[in-house]
Design a protein around this motif. Sequence first.
Motif, short mmCIF file in Angstrom:
data_model
loop_
_atom_site.label_atom_id
_atom_site.label_comp_id
_atom_site.label_asym_id
_atom_site.label_seq_id
_atom_site.Cartn_x
_atom_site.Cartn_y
_atom_site.Cartn_z
N MET A 106 0.30 -13.88 -6.69
CA MET A 106 -0.46 -13.07 -5.74
C MET A 106 -0.23 -11.58 -6.01
SD MET A 106 0.25 -11.06 -2.79
CE MET A 106 1.86 -11.66 -2.36
N LEU A 107 1.02 -11.18 -6.23
CA LEU A 107 1.31 -9.78 -6.50
C LEU A 107 0.65 -9.31 -7.79
CD1 LEU A 107 5.07 -9.58 -5.45
CD2 LEU A 107 3.08 -8.63 -4.23
N ARG A 108 0.57 -10.19 -8.76
CA ARG A 108 -0.07 -9.84 -10.05
C ARG A 108 -1.51 -9.40 -9.83
NH1 ARG A 108 -2.58 -8.72 -14.09
NH2 ARG A 108 -2.40 -9.66 -16.14
N LYS A 109 -2.17 -9.98 -8.83
CA LYS A 109 -3.56 -9.63 -8.52
C LYS A 109 -3.65 -8.34 -7.68
CE LYS A 109 -4.95 -14.45 -8.31
NZ LYS A 109 -5.41 -15.52 -7.40
N GLU A 110 -2.57 -7.99 -7.01
CA GLU A 110 -2.61 -6.91 -6.02
C GLU A 110 -2.05 -5.57 -6.49
OE1 GLU A 110 -3.91 -6.97 -2.90
OE2 GLU A 110 -4.63 -9.01 -3.20
N ILE A 111 -1.08 -5.60 -7.40
CA ILE A 111 -0.41 -4.36 -7.79
C ILE A 111 -0.25 -4.27 -9.31
CG2 ILE A 111 0.85 -4.08 -5.62
CD1 ILE A 111 3.34 -5.19 -7.08
N SER A 137 3.63 0.39 -10.85
CA SER A 137 3.04 1.32 -11.79
C SER A 137 1.69 1.79 -11.28
CB SER A 137 2.90 0.64 -13.16
OG SER A 137 2.50 1.58 -14.12
N THR A 138 0.97 2.43 -12.17
CA THR A 138 -0.38 2.88 -11.88
C THR A 138 -1.31 2.20 -12.88
OG1 THR A 138 -0.07 4.74 -13.39
CG2 THR A 138 0.36 5.14 -11.05
N ASP A 139 -2.58 2.27 -12.63
CA ASP A 139 -3.59 1.73 -13.54
C ASP A 139 -3.59 2.60 -14.80
OD1 ASP A 139 -5.89 1.05 -14.94
OD2 ASP A 139 -7.18 1.05 -13.18
N PRO A 140 -3.18 2.06 -15.94
CA PRO A 140 -3.07 2.89 -17.15
C PRO A 140 -4.42 3.34 -17.70
CG PRO A 140 -2.70 0.61 -17.70
CD PRO A 140 -2.79 0.67 -16.20
N PHE A 141 -5.51 2.74 -17.22
CA PHE A 141 -6.82 3.16 -17.69
C PHE A 141 -7.46 4.19 -16.76
CE2 PHE A 141 -6.11 -1.00 -19.59
CZ PHE A 141 -6.35 -0.72 -20.92
N ALA A 142 -6.90 4.37 -15.57
CA ALA A 142 -7.47 5.32 -14.61
C ALA A 142 -6.90 6.72 -14.77
CB ALA A 142 -7.21 4.82 -13.18
N TRP A 143 -5.76 6.83 -15.39
CA TRP A 143 -5.11 8.13 -15.58
C TRP A 143 -5.39 8.65 -16.98
CZ3 TRP A 143 -2.69 10.47 -11.52
CH2 TRP A 143 -2.47 9.66 -10.40
N PHE A 144 -5.34 9.94 -17.14
CA PHE A 144 -5.54 10.60 -18.43
C PHE A 144 -6.94 10.31 -18.98
CE2 PHE A 144 -1.01 9.69 -18.01
CZ PHE A 144 -0.50 10.97 -18.07
N ALA A 151 0.83 -1.21 0.00
CA ALA A 151 0.00 0.00 0.00
C ALA A 151 0.86 1.26 0.00
CB ALA A 151 -0.93 0.00 1.21
N GLU A 152 2.06 1.17 0.52
CA GLU A 152 2.96 2.33 0.58
C GLU A 152 3.76 2.53 -0.71
OE1 GLU A 152 5.22 1.49 4.11
OE2 GLU A 152 3.69 2.39 5.41
N CYS A 153 3.69 1.59 -1.63
CA CYS A 153 4.44 1.71 -2.88
C CYS A 153 3.75 2.66 -3.84
CB CYS A 153 4.60 0.35 -3.55
SG CYS A 153 5.80 -0.71 -2.73
N GLY A 154 4.56 3.37 -4.59
CA GLY A 154 4.05 4.28 -5.61
C GLY A 154 4.71 3.99 -6.95
N HIS A 155 4.32 4.77 -7.93
CA HIS A 155 4.83 4.59 -9.29
C HIS A 155 6.36 4.65 -9.31
CE1 HIS A 155 4.65 6.02 -13.74
NE2 HIS A 155 4.84 4.73 -13.64
N THR A 156 6.96 3.68 -9.90
CA THR A 156 8.41 3.47 -10.10
C THR A 156 9.12 2.86 -8.90
OG1 THR A 156 9.30 5.65 -9.51
CG2 THR A 156 8.51 5.37 -11.79
N ASP A 157 8.42 2.63 -7.78
CA ASP A 157 9.06 1.93 -6.66
C ASP A 157 9.39 0.50 -7.08
OD1 ASP A 157 9.09 4.01 -4.85
OD2 ASP A 157 7.16 3.48 -3.96
#
Length: 170
Positions: free
Chosen positions: A57-62, A131-138, A16-22
């Motif tokens: 598991m990570l594939r489902k979470e992040i 990363s971030t959700d590529p469909f949620a941005w822009f 939950a504390e990770c952000g884009h590029t971490d």
Amino acid sequence: MRPNSILHPELAKALAECGHTDIIMVTDAGFPIPKDAHRIDLGFYAGQADVLDILRMLRKEIFVEEVAFATEVKTHHPDLYKNIQEIYTGSGAVFKGTTHENLVENLAPKAKVVIRSGSLNAWANFALVASTDPFAWFTEENIEILPAYVERRKRITENEVPSLSRINGQ
């Protein structure tokens, strides 16, 4: 308990504390983890928890935009390579080849979290770039979508199978 969620509180918090590029490292049982790393040890017995189970598991979470691993995985451990391709098909992530030395010396010290598995699977060390959700941005009108998001959206929409094609970070 939360259904269909990570039960390990420290792991849930770290993700939950990770952000884009971490960077999130997922390693085998013998990987030399830096002494100051935020280490989450999921290995409790030889082979348990397996690195592939953790990656699934990570594939489902992040969201992950890049998966870096030693190029030897493709040539020296084709079954592991195939499994990694299956896990990340349709994720939009790209594979980046590197050396084991680069994983140890450069990527692990930069990792926000290092998750150690109990895996005795040779070459099973991976650096995931969050990363971030590529469909949620822009999504607003009159805003230009960055090319990287266009490409990730395309890889996801086309259910692209990632392939290791180049060396990075040497």
